[in-house]
Design an enzyme around this catalytic site. Structure first.
Site, PDB file in Angstrom:
ATOM      1  N   GLU A  27       9.375 -23.990   0.009  1.00  0.00           N
ATOM      2  CA  GLU A  27       9.769 -24.977   1.147  1.00  0.00           C
ATOM      3  C   GLU A  27       8.894 -25.914   1.121  1.00  0.00           C
ATOM      4  O   GLU A  27       8.117 -26.046   0.591  1.00  0.00           O
ATOM      5  CB  GLU A  27       9.477 -24.163   2.268  1.00  0.00           C
ATOM      6  CG  GLU A  27      10.038 -24.944   3.843  1.00  0.00           C
ATOM      7  CD  GLU A  27      10.122 -23.913   4.976  1.00  0.00           C
ATOM      8  OE1 GLU A  27       9.645 -22.955   4.972  1.00  0.00           O
ATOM      9  OE2 GLU A  27      10.942 -24.505   6.158  1.00  0.00           O
ATOM     10  N   ASN A 172      19.891 -21.290   7.659  1.00  0.00           N
ATOM     11  CA  ASN A 172      18.349 -20.497   8.004  1.00  0.00           C
ATOM     12  C   ASN A 172      18.275 -20.361   9.509  1.00  0.00           C
ATOM     13  O   ASN A 172      17.863 -21.327  10.304  1.00  0.00           O
ATOM     14  CB  ASN A 172      17.351 -21.161   6.849  1.00  0.00           C
ATOM     15  CG  ASN A 172      16.358 -20.365   7.522  1.00  0.00           C
ATOM     16  OD1 ASN A 172      15.506 -19.243   6.976  1.00  0.00           O
ATOM     17  ND2 ASN A 172      14.844 -21.573   8.692  1.00  0.00           N
ATOM     18  N   GLU A 173      17.722 -18.845   9.753  1.00  0.00           N
ATOM     19  CA  GLU A 173      17.396 -18.772  11.264  1.00  0.00           C
ATOM     20  C   GLU A 173      18.101 -19.723  12.613  1.00  0.00           C
ATOM     21  O   GLU A 173      17.181 -19.828  12.716  1.00  0.00           O
ATOM     22  CB  GLU A 173      15.483 -19.271  11.468  1.00  0.00           C
ATOM     23  CG  GLU A 173      15.419 -17.457  10.592  1.00  0.00           C
ATOM     24  CD  GLU A 173      13.902 -18.200  10.489  1.00  0.00           C
ATOM     25  OE1 GLU A 173      13.134 -18.526  11.271  1.00  0.00           O
ATOM     26  OE2 GLU A 173      13.529 -16.642   9.999  1.00  0.00           O
ATOM     27  N   TYR A 244       7.608 -11.232   9.216  1.00  0.00           N
ATOM     28  CA  TYR A 244       5.851 -11.675   9.377  1.00  0.00           C
ATOM     29  C   TYR A 244       5.175 -10.167  10.721  1.00  0.00           C
ATOM     30  O   TYR A 244       5.514 -10.352  11.013  1.00  0.00           O
ATOM     31  CB  TYR A 244       6.028 -13.374   9.658  1.00  0.00           C
ATOM     32  CG  TYR A 244       6.066 -13.924   9.165  1.00  0.00           C
ATOM     33  CD1 TYR A 244       5.803 -14.614   7.942  1.00  0.00           C
ATOM     34  CD2 TYR A 244       7.471 -14.068   8.795  1.00  0.00           C
ATOM     35  CE1 TYR A 244       6.749 -15.502   6.585  1.00  0.00           C
ATOM     36  CE2 TYR A 244       8.298 -15.742   8.755  1.00  0.00           C
ATOM     37  CZ  TYR A 244       7.850 -15.487   7.012  1.00  0.00           C
ATOM     38  OH  TYR A 244       8.181 -16.727   6.682  1.00  0.00           O
ATOM     39  N   GLU A 292      12.443 -13.732   3.948  1.00  0.00           N
ATOM     40  CA  GLU A 292      11.219 -13.695   4.399  1.00  0.00           C
ATOM     41  C   GLU A 292      10.927 -12.657   4.966  1.00  0.00           C
ATOM     42  O   GLU A 292      11.164 -12.551   5.932  1.00  0.00           O
ATOM     43  CB  GLU A 292      11.177 -15.038   5.688  1.00  0.00           C
ATOM     44  CG  GLU A 292      11.811 -16.402   4.919  1.00  0.00           C
ATOM     45  CD  GLU A 292      11.748 -17.366   6.252  1.00  0.00           C
ATOM     46  OE1 GLU A 292      10.547 -17.756   6.242  1.00  0.00           O
ATOM     47  OE2 GLU A 292      12.597 -17.894   5.622  1.00  0.00           O
ATOM     48  N   GLN A 349       5.305 -17.283   1.158  1.00  0.00           N
ATOM     49  CA  GLN A 349       5.875 -17.865   0.701  1.00  0.00           C
ATOM     50  C   GLN A 349       5.214 -17.850  -0.688  1.00  0.00           C
ATOM     51  O   GLN A 349       3.849 -16.866  -0.354  1.00  0.00           O
ATOM     52  CB  GLN A 349       5.580 -19.943   1.035  1.00  0.00           C
ATOM     53  CG  GLN A 349       6.526 -20.097   2.433  1.00  0.00           C
ATOM     54  CD  GLN A 349       6.601 -21.653   3.001  1.00  0.00           C
ATOM     55  OE1 GLN A 349       6.287 -22.346   1.696  1.00  0.00           O
ATOM     56  NE2 GLN A 349       7.391 -21.489   3.976  1.00  0.00           N
TER      57      GLN A 349
END
Ligand code: AHR
Length: 490
Positions: A27, A172-173, A244, A292, A349
């Site tokens: 990113e 994204n999100e 995460y 992710e 990442q």
């Protein structure tokens, strides 16, 4: 000392392993691009400014697919800023990370990097501040052969042949209140469906990923998935998952249960997809892209509102412990266990930002602890994933009920080599007895473990002491460890 048993049988196939499961993510954030994969003037940089020491590590890691350019960054990104002569590219505010974006590195530089890294690109389009038109322009620039405004512009930028980018993320999100241009499920579902329809008219070969929830604790989790799928089911190929796992609260047992939590998250999303398929009477099963995932000490991050327009600042450069690496190995095992539905995944990442690889400006690049389970899994996982059901005692942690003492999965290669992955969540050694009678004449090729009986020793170690008798493999799993046992019949 506890004892657990399991059976490995090549007849119990979960599915064929799609190697895009070993993807990663770059990113425009912190020092992921600038000072990470790209640093002109670095002693190891090639003429394009790509750090060859980083590229070497990326190849060793075994990364197959790389998502780009965000993440939150993409939701206010103008892709046109990053193509054409560098001296004409504008410097912009990056609203997601309150940083300055020079645009020195953009689409064509990324495609050059992917070729050097031997990785397939996965591009995200901006559905935050932009929409159908910008996504179509970008796709035409990338994939249309020639003779149109955007394809000819690409050629004028020195890229004659189309990039033929196959994988695309639809934003994204966008369920996240932090996202620039965030949307309700209905707003996003409609926009994603219309964008997908138009993009597939330009290039029917592309595969599209619809954005699922930012994580399973979002208040709209579940209903977001069903609503956006109802809008876009016919036009997309994958639904995304993000998660995460945060070790910062010191509840190690719950952290060690992250693989179990990932299993339950995936199974919940599979159930939601299948519910929508049943409701809409769709025969096709939706595939999942876990694009992710990682360990992230999230509570150490002050939040982007505290950032102040620096260029490539140091952002969430977490240093990982061996326990973090054990959990990363376990998360990969969860992805493998669901190989019939999760066919794409990206560790988030790749470099510097919550990453297996860390660099210093002008200095060396190095692999962190979490590098090792990824590299070993990517290297040794075979063509087919096998179902393995350990018979192990369970316990409850503060955040997770019924956590088995060990987690396991296995794969088999074309040549019959079996890779058995096992995580020991106990704080003491555990004896494993694996019934491998279905693989007659089995011989152990190696037992590698990653564990922490010496905090300086963070590399996987070759283990001894296993025995094979009457088709039962017996070995000791070190406390809090990730293990890879390879065997075949001779
Ligand atoms: O990977 C860091 C950030 O986490 C990404 O930009 C975003 O998509 C997620 O919330």
């Amino acid at each position: 000392m506890s004892e657990v048993t399991l059976t490995v049988d090549p007849a119990f196939v979960v599915g064929t392993l799609d190697r895009r499961l070993f993807g990663s993510f770059v990113e425009h954030m912190g020092r992921s691009v600038y000072g990470g994969i790209y640093e002109p003037g670095h002693p190891a940089a090639d003429p394009a400014g790509l750090r060859t020491d980083v590229l070497e590590l990326v190849r060793e890691l075994g990364v197959t697919t790389v998502r780009y350019p965000g993440g939150n960054f993409v939701s206010s990104y103008r892709w046109e800023d990053g193509v054409g002569p560098v001296q004409h590219r504008p410097q912009r505010l990056d609203l997601a990370w309150r940083s300055l974006e020079s645009n020195e590195f953009g689409l064509n530089e990324f495609m050059g990097w992917c070729a050097a890294a031997d990785a397939q690109p996965m591009l995200a389009v901006n559905l935050g501040t932009r929409g159908v038109e910008a996504a179509c322009d970008l796709l035409e620039y990338c994939n249309h052969p020639s003779g149109t405004y955007w394809s000819d512009l690409r050629a004028s930028h020195g890229v004659e042949k189309p990039h033929n980018v196959r994988l695309w993320c639809l934003g994204n999100e966008l369920d996240g209140p932090w996202q620039i241009g965030g949307k309700t499920a209905d707003e996003y579902g409609r926009l994603a469906a219309e964008t997908a329809k138009a993009m597939k008219l330009i290039d029917p070969q592309i595969e599209l990923v619809l954005s699922g929830s930012s994580n399973s604790s979002m208040p709209t989790f579940g209903s977001w998935e069903s609503t956006v799928l109802e809008h876009a089911y016919d036009h997309v190929d994958y639904l995304s998952l993000h998660c995460y796992y945060d070790p910062s609260d010191g509840d190690v047992d719950s952290f060690l249960a992250s693989g179990v939590q990932m299993d339950r998250f995936i199974e919940g999303v599979v159930a939601t997809c299948d519910y929508v398929a049943a409701k809409l009477r769709k025969p096709r099963r939706m595939q999942l892209s876990f694009d992710e995932w990682n360990v992230w000490y999230q509570s150490r991050f002050p939040g982007s509102e505290h950032l102040d327009w620096a260029r490539a600042p140091r952002l969430i450069e977490d240093e990982y412990s061996v326990t973090d690496a054990v959990v990363v190995g376990d998360l990969l095992m969860s992805l493998l266990r669901h190989a019939d539905r999760v066919t794409m995944a990206c560790q988030a990442q790749l470099v510097n930002v919550i990453a297996p690889i860390l660099t210093e400006r002008g200095g060396p690049a190095r692999a962190q602890t979490i590098f090792h389970p990824f590299a070993l899994t990517a290297r040794h996982a075979g063509q087919k994933v096998l179902r393995v059901e350990p018979n192990a005692p369970t316990h409850d942690t503060q955040r997770c009920a019924d956590v088995p003492l060990i987690g396991a999965t296995a794969t088999i290669d074309d040549d019959g080599t079996i890779a058995l992955f096992v995580v020991n969540r106990a704080h003491e050694p555990t004896v494993l007895r694996a019934d491998v009678r279905a693989v007659p004449g089995s011989t152990v090729l190696s037992h590698i473990a990653l564990y922490d009986d010496d905090s300086r020793q963070v590399r996987p170690r070759e283990m001894t002491g296993h025995t094979m008798a009457d088709g039962v493999l017996t070995l000791s799993l070190p406390p809090v460890s990730w293990n890879l046992i390879r065997f075949n019949s001779v």
